[in-house]
Design a protein around this motif. Structure first.
Motif, PDB file in Angstrom:
ATOM      1  N   MET A 106       0.842  -1.204   0.000  1.00 57.01           N
ATOM      2  CA  MET A 106       0.000   0.000   0.000  1.00 57.01           C
ATOM      3  C   MET A 106       0.875   1.251   0.000  1.00 57.01           C
ATOM      4  N   ARG A 107       0.377   2.250  -0.690  1.00 60.47           N
ATOM      5  CA  ARG A 107       1.177   3.483  -0.761  1.00 60.47           C
ATOM      6  C   ARG A 107       1.268   4.136   0.616  1.00 60.47           C
ATOM      7  N   VAL A 108       2.397   4.771   0.872  1.00 59.50           N
ATOM      8  CA  VAL A 108       2.617   5.425   2.161  1.00 59.50           C
ATOM      9  C   VAL A 108       2.137   6.885   2.107  1.00 59.50           C
ATOM     10  N   PHE A 109       2.289   7.519   0.944  1.00 61.72           N
ATOM     11  CA  PHE A 109       1.891   8.930   0.818  1.00 61.72           C
ATOM     12  C   PHE A 109       0.518   9.067   0.152  1.00 61.72           C
ATOM     13  N   GLN A 110      -0.160  10.161   0.504  1.00 58.37           N
ATOM     14  CA  GLN A 110      -1.478  10.424  -0.079  1.00 58.37           C
ATOM     15  C   GLN A 110      -1.349  10.742  -1.571  1.00 58.37           C
ATOM     16  N   HIS A 111      -2.450  10.438  -2.300  1.00 58.14           N
ATOM     17  CA  HIS A 111      -2.501  10.717  -3.735  1.00 58.14           C
ATOM     18  C   HIS A 111      -3.827  11.377  -4.100  1.00 58.14           C
ATOM     19  N   THR A 112      -3.749  12.236  -5.117  1.00 57.87           N
ATOM     20  CA  THR A 112      -4.959  12.725  -5.768  1.00 57.87           C
ATOM     21  C   THR A 112      -4.812  12.415  -7.261  1.00 57.87           C
ATOM     22  N   ILE A 113      -5.754  12.880  -8.087  1.00 58.69           N
ATOM     23  CA  ILE A 113      -5.621  12.638  -9.527  1.00 58.69           C
ATOM     24  C   ILE A 113      -4.869  13.812 -10.159  1.00 58.69           C
ATOM     25  N   SER A 114      -4.309  13.577 -11.354  1.00 57.02           N
ATOM     26  CA  SER A 114      -3.487  14.616 -11.998  1.00 57.02           C
ATOM     27  C   SER A 114      -4.324  15.733 -12.599  1.00 57.02           C
ATOM     28  N   ALA A 131      -1.281  11.997  -8.767  1.00 61.31           N
ATOM     29  CA  ALA A 131      -0.293  12.946  -8.257  1.00 61.31           C
ATOM     30  C   ALA A 131      -0.017  12.616  -6.791  1.00 61.31           C
ATOM     31  N   GLN A 132       1.246  12.326  -6.487  1.00 64.72           N
ATOM     32  CA  GLN A 132       1.599  12.050  -5.089  1.00 64.72           C
ATOM     33  C   GLN A 132       1.622  13.349  -4.300  1.00 64.72           C
ATOM     34  N   GLN A 133       1.128  13.282  -3.057  1.00 63.96           N
ATOM     35  CA  GLN A 133       1.086  14.469  -2.203  1.00 63.96           C
ATOM     36  C   GLN A 133       2.039  14.267  -1.037  1.00 63.96           C
ATOM     37  N   ASN A 134       2.566  15.345  -0.550  1.00 61.31           N
ATOM     38  CA  ASN A 134       3.674  15.239   0.410  1.00 61.31           C
ATOM     39  C   ASN A 134       3.197  15.044   1.862  1.00 61.31           C
ATOM     40  N   VAL A 135       2.150  14.254   2.035  1.00 56.29           N
ATOM     41  CA  VAL A 135       1.598  13.994   3.372  1.00 56.29           C
ATOM     42  C   VAL A 135       1.337  12.495   3.484  1.00 56.29           C
ATOM     43  N   ARG A 136       1.697  11.928   4.635  1.00 57.38           N
ATOM     44  CA  ARG A 136       1.496  10.499   4.851  1.00 57.38           C
ATOM     45  C   ARG A 136       0.022  10.132   4.931  1.00 57.38           C
ATOM     46  N   ARG A 137      -0.314   8.929   4.454  1.00 62.49           N
ATOM     47  CA  ARG A 137      -1.672   8.408   4.624  1.00 62.49           C
ATOM     48  C   ARG A 137      -1.854   7.978   6.076  1.00 62.49           C
ATOM     49  N   GLN A 138      -3.097   8.079   6.560  1.00 63.80           N
ATOM     50  CA  GLN A 138      -3.434   7.624   7.909  1.00 63.80           C
ATOM     51  C   GLN A 138      -4.128   6.271   7.778  1.00 63.80           C
ATOM     52  N   PHE A 139      -3.426   5.228   8.110  1.00 63.80           N
ATOM     53  CA  PHE A 139      -3.989   3.882   7.943  1.00 63.80           C
ATOM     54  C   PHE A 139      -4.929   3.541   9.080  1.00 63.80           C
ATOM     55  N   LEU A 140      -5.965   2.805   8.749  1.00 64.37           N
ATOM     56  CA  LEU A 140      -6.844   2.283   9.787  1.00 64.37           C
ATOM     57  C   LEU A 140      -6.535   0.795   9.891  1.00 64.37           C
TER      58      LEU A 140
END
Ligand SMILES: [Zn+2]
Length: 297
Positions: free
Chosen positions: A1-9, A119-128
């Motif tokens: 699973m990706r570690v950093f948050q993503h949005t669309i380009s 697009a990768q964003q420079n903030v970590r995802r918060q996993f549940l």
């Protein structure tokens, strides 16, 4: 699973009939800021409706979200596509009260996300993270959860119609797996349910172009099925659409026996109450909840 948050380009456009209203609507998925989650925006009324557990207003024939008196309906397949493709943040603009049903699956949206780019964003995802074994039963359905590093889901279904019968689908979440294995699975309906829905003023936009119609041992769609277990795969798709309302990627193993929105909602509310962690590398220790990283979700 990706570690950093993503949005669309960039913006992605969709248009088509709404399953229940029968009206043609347009939807546009837009990039959004880190930590903003998935938010629906009605362009006809200007209302904003976040995709969260708290905003669920109904799950009878479709997932309906509501906020500040505004409603948006049939959000589950769009949410499943965003969750399956691991998009954390996006705004979904819609020019009416219901999302287009497209072909009854999440394929068009997922393909558009894959080809439009992330697009990768420079903030970590918060996993549940699931920390201990749990089980919830509702009306003949059951969902059991246990710790796991990834999100693993096994769904079983059991229908008297022999065209469906007993079948299961198993899946570990990656965008590639989702696009290939789950996104193409279409929604389905039993022939005898159609009149009942129409009498209730629903399914006005329903057709063989956006649902599999089953009658006994027959599938009415001339093109047949996309997978022998397309029904179980679609139930798995719906399950992802429901847990997407957590707004966080889940790490856990899930067994869902005859899942439906009611039991899915119960497990989603339970998971929402268990807290989350931004440290996905911590080892799993079943039965023990590390109090020092528990945060109220
Ligand atoms: Zn569905």
């Amino acid at each position: 699973m990706r570690v950093f948050q993503h949005t669309i380009s960039g913006p992605l456009h969709f248009s088509g009939v709404g399953l229940h209203t029968g009206a043609v609507t347009s939807a546009t998925i837009l990039p959004a800021d880190p930590d903003s989650g998935i938010v629906f925006r009605r362009t006809d009324t200007g209302s904003v409706i976040p995709a969260t557990v708290e905003c669920v207003a109904g799950t009878a024939y479709a997932t309906v979200l509501s906020a500040g008196g505004a409603k948006i309906s049939t959000v589950e397949h769009f949410l499943a596509a965003l969750y399956g493709m691991e998009i954390d943040n996006a705004v979904v603009e819609v020019d009416g009260p219901e999302l287009p049903i497209l072909d009854g699956s999440a394929l068009e949206v997922s393909r558009a996300i894959a080809s439009g780019g992330l697009a990768q964003q420079n903030v970590r995802r918060q996993f549940l993270r699931v920390w201990e074994n749990g089980k919830i039963r509702r009306n003949g359905s059951m969902v059991a959860i246990s710790p796991a590093v990834d999100l693993e889901i096994l769904v079983t279904v059991d229908f008297p119609a022999s065209a469906i019968g007993r079948q299961w689908a198993k899946f570990t979440l990656t965008p590639e797996n989702f696009l290939k294995e789950i996104a193409p699975a279409r929604t389905f309906i039993l022939r005898e349910q159609i009149d009942e829905l129409r009498e209730a003023g629903l399914a006005k936009g329903g057709s063989l172009d956006n649902a599999i119609v089953v009658e006994g041992d027959k599938v009415h769609n001339t093109e047949g099925l996309r997978f022998p277990n397309e029904f179980a795969r679609h139930k798995l798709l719906d399950f992802l659409g429901d847990i997407a309302l957590l707004g966080r990627p889940v790490r856990g193993s899930i067994l869902a026996v005859r899942p439906g929105h009611t039991v899915n909602r119960a497990i989603t509310e339970y998971l929402a109450s268990t807290g989350y962690s931004s440290f996905p590398e911590l080892p799993v220790s079943p039965g023990k909840v590390p109090v020092h990283i528990q945060v109220t979700a």
